[in-house]
Structures are given as C-alpha cells and as structure tokens.
Enzyme design. Structure first.
Site, PDB file in Angstrom:
ATOM      1  N   LYS A   1       0.768  -1.174   0.001  1.00 23.99           N
ATOM      2  CA  LYS A   1       0.430   0.007   0.029  1.00 23.99           C
ATOM      3  C   LYS A   1       0.839   1.180   0.146  1.00 23.99           C
ATOM      4  CE  LYS A   1      -3.806  -2.310   0.504  1.00 23.99           C
ATOM      5  NZ  LYS A   1      -5.225  -2.441  -0.647  1.00 23.99           N
TER       6      LYS A   1
ATOM      7  N   ASP B   1     -14.298  -7.697  -8.547  1.00 16.01           N
ATOM      8  CA  ASP B   1     -14.515  -8.195  -7.098  1.00 16.01           C
ATOM      9  C   ASP B   1     -15.891  -8.866  -6.850  1.00 16.01           C
ATOM     10  OD1 ASP B   1     -14.077  -6.725  -4.086  1.00 16.01           O
ATOM     11  OD2 ASP B   1     -16.107  -7.270  -4.508  1.00 16.01           O
TER      12      ASP B   1
ATOM     13  N   GLU C   1      -2.118   0.277  -8.649  1.00 17.52           N
ATOM     14  CA  GLU C   1      -3.708  -0.004  -8.534  1.00 17.52           C
ATOM     15  C   GLU C   1      -4.519   1.295  -7.542  1.00 17.52           C
ATOM     16  OE1 GLU C   1      -6.351  -3.213  -5.860  1.00 17.52           O
ATOM     17  OE2 GLU C   1      -4.270  -3.970  -6.704  1.00 17.52           O
TER      18      GLU C   1
ATOM     19  N   GLU D   1     -11.854  -3.011  -7.940  1.00 22.63           N
ATOM     20  CA  GLU D   1     -12.495  -3.369  -6.820  1.00 22.63           C
ATOM     21  C   GLU D   1     -13.685  -2.619  -6.262  1.00 22.63           C
ATOM     22  OE1 GLU D   1     -10.366  -2.492  -2.757  1.00 22.63           O
ATOM     23  OE2 GLU D   1      -8.618  -2.567  -4.276  1.00 22.63           O
TER      24      GLU D   1
ATOM     25  N   HIS E   1      -9.704  -8.710  -7.106  1.00 16.50           N
ATOM     26  CA  HIS E   1      -9.461  -8.310  -5.964  1.00 16.50           C
ATOM     27  C   HIS E   1     -10.096  -9.182  -4.945  1.00 16.50           C
ATOM     28  CE1 HIS E   1     -11.156  -6.012  -2.568  1.00 16.50           C
ATOM     29  NE2 HIS E   1      -9.838  -5.711  -2.359  1.00 16.50           N
TER      30      HIS E   1
ATOM     31  N   ASP F   1      -0.449  -0.051  -4.393  1.00 23.30           N
ATOM     32  CA  ASP F   1      -1.847   0.245  -4.353  1.00 23.30           C
ATOM     33  C   ASP F   1      -2.255   1.421  -3.651  1.00 23.30           C
ATOM     34  OD1 ASP F   1      -4.769   0.324  -4.224  1.00 23.30           O
ATOM     35  OD2 ASP F   1      -4.860  -1.859  -3.533  1.00 23.30           O
TER      36      ASP F   1
END
Length: 446
Positions: A220, A326, A274, A303, A353, A248
């Site tokens: 992240k 998702d 992402e 997602e 995801h 992400d």
C-alpha cells in the site's frame, strides 16, 4: 425435482475487529473492521444457500436493510425457475422501480444485490452437488450465457459472441481442469504491505511469504512519497528483482499527482499501480495509463468499480492493463461473467481483488472457471491472497506453494461457521459484547 421453493431468507451484520492491528489499512481506509452482510436462503427441500457482500464496519447495517428490502423478490420463488431464467431474474432484482432510484446498479443497492445473488449461486451449486467453479465449467455455453444480462453492454459483447468465445475453448477443457486440480492457480500476497505495519513487520512478512513460495507481492502507498520509496526499497531488498512488486494507492491521488508519484517509484520496477485515483474517473485512469506506459507500469482497478458499464468504459478507453473484478462489489456472478467476456475481447487479463471477508473464497471459483472455459490461460493472471479471516469459514481457501487449490466441496465456499455468527454478529455477538465491556470499542448508541 420440479420445484425447490425458497421459504425464507435472512441477513446478518457480521463484523471483525481488524482495525486493532491495522490489518487492511491503506491510504484511504485507515481503520477498517472487516465485515459483511451475510445472507442465508432456506428452501422446502432442505437445501440452503449462503452469500455475502464485503464491508468495512460502519455502514454494514445500511446494506443489511437494503437486503431486507429486496427479499420480497426472492421469498416464495421456485429456485429452479430462477436458475433457468437467471438473467431475467437478475434484471428483475436490479430493476425494482422504486429501489432502483437509490442505485441504479451501484452503491448500497448493488452490494445488497451481490449478497443475494451470491447466496443463490451457492444454493444452485449445493443443489447440483458441485463447487461453483465446476458448476460454471459444466454448463453448456448457451446455459452459461443465459445467466447474463447484456443490457448496456451489447455494443461491446453480444450473447452470440459470448457463446462463440466459449465454444472456441471447448477443446482442451478436460486437460486444463486436470492441470488445475493438480497445480492450483497462482496467488499474490498483499499481507506484507498494509500501510499501518512497521518496517520490521513488513520485512518479516516478506520473508515469510517468500519462504511460502510467493513470487508476487503488493504494498500500500499514497500518504508520503518518501515513506513509499523507503517501503518499496525495503520490500525489494527482501524479495529481490526477480519477483513481482505491485503497489496500491486506494484512490488517494489526483490524476497528475498519481503520474508524478508513481514515476518516482518507477525505479522499483512495478508491475502495476492499483486504484491511482477516483474509481469513477475513466478518462483519468486512461491519462495515467498513457503516462506510465513508457515506464512499463500498468494500471489496475476494479474493486470499487460500480458495475459492468464502468468496466466497459475502462476497457474501451484503454484505461486499465489489469482488470480487477470483485465478487461482492458488482451484482454477483451473473454480472461478473459479463466483465470476463469483455476483458477477454479487449485482451486484458483479469486479476481479481480479494481479501476481506470471503472474497478469496469466492473469486477463486471465478478465476478457475475462466482458466478452464474462457481464457484458457493463466498467463499474466493471478489471484490476490490475504491470509486472514479464513478460519471463520466451513470450507476456507486452501493455498499451497502460493497457489489456490480448487475447492471440492459443493457451493461457493461462503458458509460461515455457526460459532462465528454467535461471536461476531454486530452488536450483540459474544465477542462484541466482551469488547464493549472491556472498553476496546465504544458500544453503539441505540
């Protein structure tokens, strides 16, 4: 059996205190408590179906109320008639003339749709005595395509084209199924990179998952560029450059900010960035994708993508290099199948995801069907894996050597343990009552 009548349908608000250890934390969602609206369908023949949609704590009660508002469209119906006319039923569920106003086909109403539709697919698979991936694989092309509502996407993919794509891959299905049962499907891990984790924890987890056979890792990013550079360097130090690294941002940046930020991370040879900006900004994603293409960094998103129409536009605009469906964001399997067909037509690999509550359990079925029946390949395709909350399911994911092994038990792998419901139903479950009494969480005001 000519009829299997749905006699009752129920929904529960289940929440897990993942915020206590920063599990699931990212730039946008700093304190998530992984949760779900959990739907149970019962029938007069003893079959049951279990479905859910993933949430982050507060707001789950809103989704459960939306589910309850839709139950009148399900209760009393012959389940076999639903499955025989699934596309029509799906449209009915998403087209209630009054409920549709607070969607349409997005947000809370679509999350509720996903929970109900996922429960129906679980029910169908249990009736057939097959895991969902096998149910999907065994349907004829015509049967499978009959479950999809092509409204709003027929300019990109038609029923006839979808049937043709499936028929092209009919040869070799048995061989691919055997290969899947033997080797499983490749996974990547996000467990190493939650934003709230310390450097030591990140480093230790990278080594742990490297030792478990993982070759793809995700971290992240998005709050502080210097910290992101430090984190990516730390991860690369452990996993090397022979393995893949994705990042992400969870929607945190403006378009130009995303481009500038990721260029500064380009030295770490990222596979994808992402959710770099608003999930609704199709043209913004396209701008970012063009700018990062010279650096070999793809854009991935999905997602938080509201529905098949948003996916259609992302694909048409060449805004994504990786399509991330998702299992609980858009309207369940029926709508997800349409996205797989569109992605294949545009030559974009689907990399689902997962994580959360039950997402890993569900998306494995979809990706396995895709490998056997539609794309026929796992090249450039991988399933996200997050190693938490699986212990609450009766048939949790089985990941060996960084590969999802195909589930063999009938259903969508969505049935939670009874004790989990007793412990974590919000706010009266035993574990929540304990945490309220101990002052760990504040008791909600009635």
């Amino acid at each position: 059996m000519d009829t299997i009548t749905i006699t009752d349908i129920d929904v529960k608000d289940l929440r897990f205190p993942t915020s206590l250890h920063a599990d699931g934390s990212d730039a946008m969602h700093t304190d998530p408590n992984y949760s779900c609206a959990y739907v149970t369908i019962t029938t007069d023949k003893g079959f049951e179906g279990y479905g859910l949609t993933f949430t982050l704590g507060r707001g789950t009660e809103v989704v459960t109320r939306a589910c309850e508002s839709m139950f009148r469209l399900v209760k009393g119906r012959n389940a076999l008639n639903i499955f025989a006319n699934f596309a029509s039923f799906w449209r009915e569920l998403t087209s209630d003339s009054q409920m549709r106003w607070i969607g349409p086909e997005k947000g809370v109403t679509h999350l509720a749709t996903a929970a109900i539709v996922n429960a129906l697919w679980d029910l169908w698979a249990r009736i057939e005595g097959k895991p969902v991936w096998k149910l999907l694989t065994d349907l004829t092309p015509e049967q499978l395509v009959s479950t999809i509502d092509f409204r709003y996407i027929s300019d990109v993919i038609t029923k006839e084209e979808a049937i043709s794509l499936l028929k092209r891959k009919a040869e070799g299905k048995e061989k691919r199924e055997k290969l899947l049962l033997k080797n499983g499907y490749s996974a990547y891990t996000t467990q190493v990179g939650w934003l709230g984790y310390s450097d030591t924890k990140v480093s230790d987890l990278c080594q742990k998952y490297l030792d478990l056979g993982f070759t793809s890792f995700k971290a992240k990013v998005g709050v502080n560029i210097e910290e992101d550079i430090k984190r990516c360097r730390l991860i690369r130090k452990v996993i090397g450059y022979e393995n893949k690294l994705m990042v992400d941002a969870n929607q945190i940046w403006e378009v130009e900010e995303a481009i500038d930020w990721v260029k500064r991370l380009a030295e770490f040879k990222l596979t994808w960035i992402e959710e770099p900006t608003s999930p609704d900004d199709v043209l913004g994603h396209a701008t970012i994708a063009r700018a990062l293409e010279p650096y070999g960094i793809g854009v991935a998103t999905g997602e938080m993508c509201a529905n098949r129409v948003m996916f259609k536009q992302l694909l048409q605009a060449k805004a994504i290099k990786y399509c991330q469906i998702d299992s609980a964001r858009i309207g369940g399997i029926n709508e997800i199948l349409s996205v797989y067909f569109m992605a294949l037509k545009f030559g974009v690999p689907v990399c689902p995801h997962a994580g959360g509550i039950g997402l890993c359990e569900m998306v494995q079925h979809l990706q396995m069907w895709d490998f056997i029946s539609l794309s026929g390949t796992s090249e450039d395709r991988v399933i996200e894996y997050i190693d938490q909350q699986h212990e609450h399911f009766e048939n949790p994911t089985n990941v060996k050597n960084a590969h999802y092994m195909p589930p063999l038990v009938p259903g969508y792998s969505t049935k939670l343990k009874n004790q989990t419901i007793l412990d974590f139903e919000y706010p009266n479950g035993a574990e929540w009552q304990r945490m309220f009494n101990e002052g760990i969480f504040q008791k909600p005001i009635d």
